[in-house]
Design an enzyme around this catalytic site. Structure first.
Site, PDB file in Angstrom:
ATOM      1  CB  THR A 290      -0.931   0.099   1.357  1.00 58.15           C
ATOM      2  OG1 THR A 290      -0.083   0.299   2.359  1.00 58.15           O
ATOM      3  CG2 THR A 290      -1.799  -1.134   1.413  1.00 58.15           C
ATOM      4  CG  ASP A 291       1.071   6.049  -0.993  1.00 60.48           C
ATOM      5  OD1 ASP A 291       2.233   6.271  -0.321  1.00 60.48           O
ATOM      6  OD2 ASP A 291       1.132   6.722  -2.019  1.00 60.48           O
ATOM      7  CD1 TRP A 292       4.577   5.409   5.129  1.00 60.39           C
ATOM      8  CD2 TRP A 292       4.651   4.257   3.186  1.00 60.39           C
ATOM      9  NE1 TRP A 292       5.910   4.855   5.048  1.00 60.39           N
ATOM     10  CE2 TRP A 292       5.782   3.990   4.075  1.00 60.39           C
ATOM     11  CE3 TRP A 292       4.392   3.521   2.040  1.00 60.39           C
ATOM     12  CZ2 TRP A 292       6.685   2.900   3.449  1.00 60.39           C
ATOM     13  CZ3 TRP A 292       5.192   2.609   1.444  1.00 60.39           C
ATOM     14  CH2 TRP A 292       6.394   2.341   2.317  1.00 60.39           C
ATOM     15  CB  ALA A 294      -3.371   3.204   1.050  1.00 59.38           C
TER      16      ALA A 294
END
Ligand SMILES: *[C@@H]1O[C@H](CO)[C@@H](O)[C@H](O)[C@H]1NC(C)=O
Ligand SMILES: *[C@@H]1O[C@H](CO)[C@@H](O)[C@H](O)[C@H]1NC(C)=O
Ligand SMILES: *[C@@H]1O[C@H](CO)[C@@H](O)[C@H](O)[C@H]1NC(C)=O
Ligand SMILES: *[C@@H]1O[C@H](CO)[C@@H](O)[C@H](O)[C@H]1NC(C)=O
Ligand SMILES: *[C@@H]1O[C@H](CO)[C@@H](O)[C@H](O)[C@H]1NC(C)=O
Ligand SMILES: *[C@@H]1O[C@H](CO)[C@@H](O)[C@H](O)[C@H]1NC(C)=O
Ligand SMILES: CC(=O)N[C@H]1CO[C@H](CO)[C@@H](O)[C@@H]1O
Length: 788
Positions: A290-292, A294
């Site tokens: 995931t993006d941070w 997300a």
């Protein structure tokens, strides 16, 4: 109709000389296979038959993956559920030295991963280099330089003990105001794809794992964690997915899914985006993080069933304690909500990526820096001699937009030089004084946000120009205020030349945390900051040799002064990284002949672009394929400076276009399989047509030309008027000529058929368009393609 060149046949990368006619095709096919190793990864059809787990596990692995997967599977077979989950769960923000960390798993002798920003250098570390931004390396249109940048950056990440570098950013410049455009490779999918390929190859060459991001359609910062990017299937394939496909072909081992939703479902829990497109259609064998923090709405922990493999940095939200994975995932496996086979697949993907890059070899450095407390680090200097490369990349990425009366390059006879504007000087508080470069003070050499790194040093233009001036006995008069127009005029008046520096900045939004001079990530408008237009006009009013230098994240509106008769030259320097001042001086005095080309269009009016930032929930990509030059061409809108544009201190002529089918064209009946093709069909990607032409440096100095090949489609393609399908960067001494060769595959002509979910080439007449920019056509031939 195209001429058939009989004698000087050649594959695209190899010079094969002259062959006996009857065996030409056989030799060519062999040669093209040899050189075409860039396509070897992932170009075998994925034989996955569905299986029982929601996430397909490819059975036909490529490259070094088969051995790595066998090894990973054997190790995974011995692991407990808890340990397998541990591989996939970040330890939490600031619970390890890197921006993302996974725990060690002692039972399998696995040290855990250090994941670190950014696409421009090792973030939150000392004694590292700050490279030119992605948008600048794209402007070089030079694959060798793209690769070299990746290699050098990869060496620095590895030297610091990073396992996974969080880059490159291969989203597309859709709206010129978008905050992270400068991290990307521009507005064209082909150029972005080549830069993506070369950067990944460079980064991963010595064992580092690269992570391409942000998958997918994270093309603006505004509302990035809530909005939905709504994109049709054909546009997805032909524009936004292509650079990610190229990264897979380069062997990239990890993906970062983006914050935004796609068609109403978050990208990190979007089955179509992850399982269908990425892991099945494109055969990706690595893992998706995931993006941070997300957000996952509908599926949360069960996002793993949709194709998510790792959560970063671990907890659900910033400052929170619980995780979608960790205990929650262990429980979901125990209750059967997540099949064990899916957990095994996740663990296999993460370990295989580690093994395929040889990070278990025993000599991979361990982490020797601390993002949160530098005094805990070992202060390893990983810069090597990268400063030389950075200086040359900075110069090669500089785009000369205007040069009336050959004002540039300056000779050594210039005696008095005015330098105006805050961007010419240093930030008085030091180059790292604003956290994450969240200010625009002094020379602008990066945008802001997580795409940055700390400067070990930063060469400002005033210092570099002063050093040059000293060497030629010239005097420098400077005024570093943007607001004091009287001082600007005074400094410029009566000088041989006046340099006026202007900027435009942007960066990451971080959901309202970061506001820079009123801009929340995306730019508020396309004007130069700090009253730059007024500053240019003030200087130009006083000095008839005014040179405007732009350090900017992307296109700015320059209509208020671009035609001013005293603005004799305009240099778009972009974001050149730590050697900014030196790179610029190399261009201004002609030590480097400019060859940078715009990786996006600069319009006359902001309303000329096809897409802008959407502020609502829906970010509708209604323009479809028609972004940047595709839109301007389609609608006959004259831009100020078109995609691919840039001047040189010399001139080039183009001649003798010749087009040769390697197979399957112009009456060749041996076309091989006929029918629509899947993305992974190697037949689709094999070299098909060779385009050659003669390029001559007709000017007075040595220089580099960037020939560009566009395909003008058959009307039945229903495609933009022309699309970039190849380019080169060719150095020629004055008076010298060379034969330039470029290859096209069927994929170069292909259109995505959404109904059949296959690529096809519509039958008809196609233009092969060779030029010096997207509007400077030099050679043209039409060919008839049978289609499939
Ligand atoms: C989004 O919706 C459009 C229109 O229905 C469709 O063509 C496209 O494939 C969808 N994309 C994704 C990623 O679901
Ligand atoms: C940083 O690390 C040093 C050395 O371990 C320690 O003495 C210091 O207290 C730390 N600073 C912070 C703010 O944690
Ligand atoms: C600069 O001045 C010095 C001393 O007068 C002279 O030796 C040198 O040749 C000059 N250089 C140039 C480039 O004019
Ligand atoms: C005007 O410029 C000259 C140098 O050309 C400088 O000595 C003087 O201080 C400047 N005056 C003002 C008011 O800025
Ligand atoms: C150009 O510069 C000269 C000074 O060299 C000035 O007299 C003239 O007014 C300027 N032209 C314009 C259009 O401002
Ligand atoms: C790219 O840049 C390098 C370094 O300036 C140069 O040697 C080379 O000729 C350029 N073109 C290509 C295709 O590498
Ligand atoms: C749908 C949504 O989240 N919209 C928000 C977008 O951002 C603006 C301000 O940046 C908000 O006012 C909207 O509510």
């Amino acid at each position: 109709m195209a001429k058939l060149l009989v004698l000087l046949l050649c594959s695209c990368a190899l010079s094969l000389g002259v062959f006996i006619f009857s065996s030409i095709e056989a030799v060519l096919l062999k040669a093209s296979r040899q050189h075409n190793s860039r396509y070897h990864h992932a170009l075998t059809r994925n034989q996955n038959t569905g299986g029982t787990t929601p996430t397909p596990i490819g059975t036909k692995h490529v490259g070094d993956w088969p051995a790595a997967i066998v090894k990973a599977k054997a190790v995974v077979a011995s692991m407990s559920v808890k340990d397998k989950v541990a591989l996939a769960t970040g330890v939490g923000r600031e619970k390890g030295p890197c921006v993302g960390n996974t725990p060690a798993v002692p039972s399998i002798d696995y040290p855990g991963l250090c994941l670190q920003d950014s696409p421009t250098g090792v973030r939150l570390a000392d004694f590292v280099s700050v490279f030119p931004a992605g948008i600048n390396i794209a402007a070089t249109f030079n694959r060798t330089m793209m690769r070299a940048r990746g290699l050098a950056m990869g060496a620095e990440f590895k030297g610091k003990g990073v396992n996974v570098a969080l880059g490159p950013d291969i989203n597309i410049v859709r709206s010129p105001r978008a905050g992270r455009n400068w991290e990307t490779f521009g507005a064209d999918p082909y150029l972005t794809g080549e830069a993506s390929f070369e950067t990944v190859k460079g980064l991963q060459a010595n064992g580092l794992q690269a992570c391409v991001k942000h998958y997918i359609n994270n093309e603006q910062e505004t509302n990035r964690t809530s909005s939905s990017s709504n994109v049709d299937d054909r546009t997805t394939h032909e524009i936004y997915l292509h650079p990610f496909f190229k990264a897979i072909q380069a062997g990239v081992v990890s993906f970062m899914c983006s914050y935004n939703q796609v068609n109403g479902t978050y990208a990190c829990e979007n089955e179509h985006v992850l399982n269908d497109l990425l892991k099945t259609e494109l055969g990706f064998q690595g893992y998706v993080m995931t993006d941070w923090w997300a957000r996952l709405d509908e599926f949360g922990t069960l996002a793993v069933n949709k194709g998510l493999d790792m959560v970063m940095p671990g907890e659900v939200s910033r400052g929170g304690k619980s995780s979608y994975f960790g205990t929650a995932l262990v429980n979901a496996v125990k209750t059967g909500q997540v099949p064990t086979s899916r957990l095994d697949d996740m663990a296999t993907r993460i370990l295989a990526a580690y093994y395929v890059q040889g990070q278990d070899s025993g000599d991979y450095p361990s982490v020797n820096f601390d993002s949160w407390n530098s005094s805990r680090g070992k202060h390893m200097d990983v810069q090597g001699d990268h400063k030389k490369l950075i200086r040359s990349m900075g110069a090669a990425s500089t785009v000369l937009l205007k040069n009336d009366g050959s004002q540039l390059p300056l000779g050594n006879s210039v005696r008095s030089i005015a330098v105006v504007g805050s961007d010419a000087g240093p930030n008085p508080e030091g180059p790292n004084s604003c956290l994450g470069r969240r200010c625009n003070v002094g020379i602008l050499a990066l945008g802001w946000g997580s795409g940055t790194a700390d400067f070990t040093y930063l060469i400002d233009p005033l210092s570099a120009i002063t050093a040059k001036a000293n060497s030629i006995n010239a005097t420098v008069f400077s005024s570093l205020s943007d607001a004091d127009l009287i001082a600007a005029k005074n400094a410029s008046s009566g000088k041989d030349v006046a340099f006026v520096f202007i900027t435009a900045d942007s960066g990451e939004a971080s959901e309202g945390h970061i506001l820079v001079e009123g801009n929340l990530g995306d730019r508020n408008d396309l004007n130069a900051w700090h009253g730059g237009n007024e500053l240019v006009k003030a200087v130009a009013g006083e000095n008839k040799n005014t040179v405007v230098i732009i350090h900017a994240v992307g296109a700015i509106n320059m209509e208020l002064w671009i035609d001013h008769p005293n603005v004799t030259a305009v240099v778009h320097a972009g974001l050149q990284g730590q050697e900014a001042g030196n790179s610029l001086v190399d261009i201004l005095w002609g030590d480097v002949n400019p060859s940078g080309r715009l990786p996006y269009t600069i319009a006359k009016s902001p309303s000329d672009y096809s897409a802008d930032i959407s502020s609502g929930y829906n970010v509708d990509y209604t323009e479809g394929l028609y972004i940047d030059y595709r839109w301007f061409d389609q609608n006959n809108i004259t831009p100020r400076f078109e995609f691919g544009y840039g001047l040189s201190y010399t001139s080039f002529s183009y001649s003798a276009l010749a087009i040769v089918y390697l197979r399957g064209g112009l009456g060749d009946k041996s076309q091989g399989p006929i029918g629509l093709e899947r993305s992974l069909s190697s037949w689709l990607h094999n070299d098909w047509i060779t385009v050659t032409f003669e390029l001559t440096n007709t000017g007075l100095v040595d220089g580099t030309e960037i020939p560009q090949l566009y395909i003008a489609p058959s009307p039945s393609s229903n495609s933009p008027p022309k699309q970039l399908r190849n380019f080169d960067s060719v150095f020629l001494r004055k008076g010298e000529s060379t034969l330039v060769k470029m290859c096209l595959s069927r994929y170069s002509f292909a259109v995505w058929n959404s109904v059949e979910q296959r690529w096809g080439v519509p039958r008809g007449k196609y233009g092969i368009w060779v030029g010096a920019s997207s509007r400077d056509r030099r050679l043209y031939e039409e060919i008839h393609v049978r289609g499939f």
